[in-house]
Design an enzyme around this catalytic site. Structure first.
Site, PDB file in Angstrom:
ATOM      1  N   ASP A 111       1.326   3.233  -7.589  1.00  0.00           N
ATOM      2  CA  ASP A 111       1.532   4.683  -7.567  1.00  0.00           C
ATOM      3  C   ASP A 111       2.932   4.951  -7.025  1.00  0.00           C
ATOM      4  O   ASP A 111       3.450   4.171  -6.220  1.00  0.00           O
ATOM      5  CB  ASP A 111       0.489   5.360  -6.675  1.00  0.00           C
ATOM      6  CG  ASP A 111      -0.916   5.292  -7.253  1.00  0.00           C
ATOM      7  OD1 ASP A 111      -1.056   5.382  -8.486  1.00  0.00           O
ATOM      8  OD2 ASP A 111      -1.871   5.174  -6.466  1.00  0.00           O
ATOM      9  N   ASP A 129      -2.208   8.454 -14.156  1.00  0.00           N
ATOM     10  CA  ASP A 129      -3.018   9.480 -13.505  1.00  0.00           C
ATOM     11  C   ASP A 129      -2.679  10.864 -14.055  1.00  0.00           C
ATOM     12  O   ASP A 129      -3.571  11.688 -14.288  1.00  0.00           O
ATOM     13  CB  ASP A 129      -2.773   9.482 -11.995  1.00  0.00           C
ATOM     14  CG  ASP A 129      -3.170   8.190 -11.314  1.00  0.00           C
ATOM     15  OD1 ASP A 129      -4.069   7.493 -11.817  1.00  0.00           O
ATOM     16  OD2 ASP A 129      -2.567   7.875 -10.267  1.00  0.00           O
TER      17      ASP A 129
END
Length: 154
Positions: A111, A129
């Site tokens: 991330d 995401d």
């Protein structure tokens, strides 16, 4: 076919941006893009959204395979007029596969998009995401505003 190309574009962009973060940033390093709003922060997640279910890889593998199969089935059944749903499903497919690749090969998800909403530090996320989130929103918009209910036998 167009929806699979969209999914492939999401996967390529997702994996490329994650590769850049892994290659050029130290874990925990943060680069300000817009002070107090947007940062590129090298982060790893071994769980689901917001770090839930840490380390439950087999659960994620199983769920992802089922979700990907369902998305492919729905894409194949779409009418040509259901483009919004197709785009949503294509984004969801790309996002699901993008994070699945990380879980299989890295045993964690990379991330790096870190935002602040006021003083709240929103959980760090990635391109996959984002694609999943936008895809779900588009699918809901399609279902609530454009889908026609099926007629039953009366």
């Amino acid at each position: 076919m167009m929806y699979y190309l969209l999914a492939a574009a999401v996967i390529i962009l997702d994996q490329w941006t994650k590769w850049l973060v892994v290659r050029y940033m130290r874990l925990g390093e943060s680069i300000p893009i817009i002070d107090n709003v947007l940062y590129i922060t090298s982060h790893r997640n071994r769980g689901a959204a917001w770090g839930m279910l840490q380390g439950q890889f087999w659960l994620f593998y199983l769920i992802t395979v089922i979700v990907v199969a369902a998305i492919v089935i729905y894409i194949r059944r779409l009418n040509p007029s259901e483009r919004l749903a197709g785009v949503g499903l294509g984004l969801m497919l790309g996002g699901a596969v993008g994070n699945f690749i990380d879980r299989v090969f890295r045993k964690e998800v990379v991330d790096f998009i870190h935002t602040y909403i006021g003083t709240y530090s929103f959980p760090v996320f990635n391109v996959a995401d984002s694609a999943l989130t936008v895809g779900v929103i588009l699918l809901f918009v399609h279902m609530f505003f454009f889908a026609t209910p099926e007629k039953g036998n009366e």
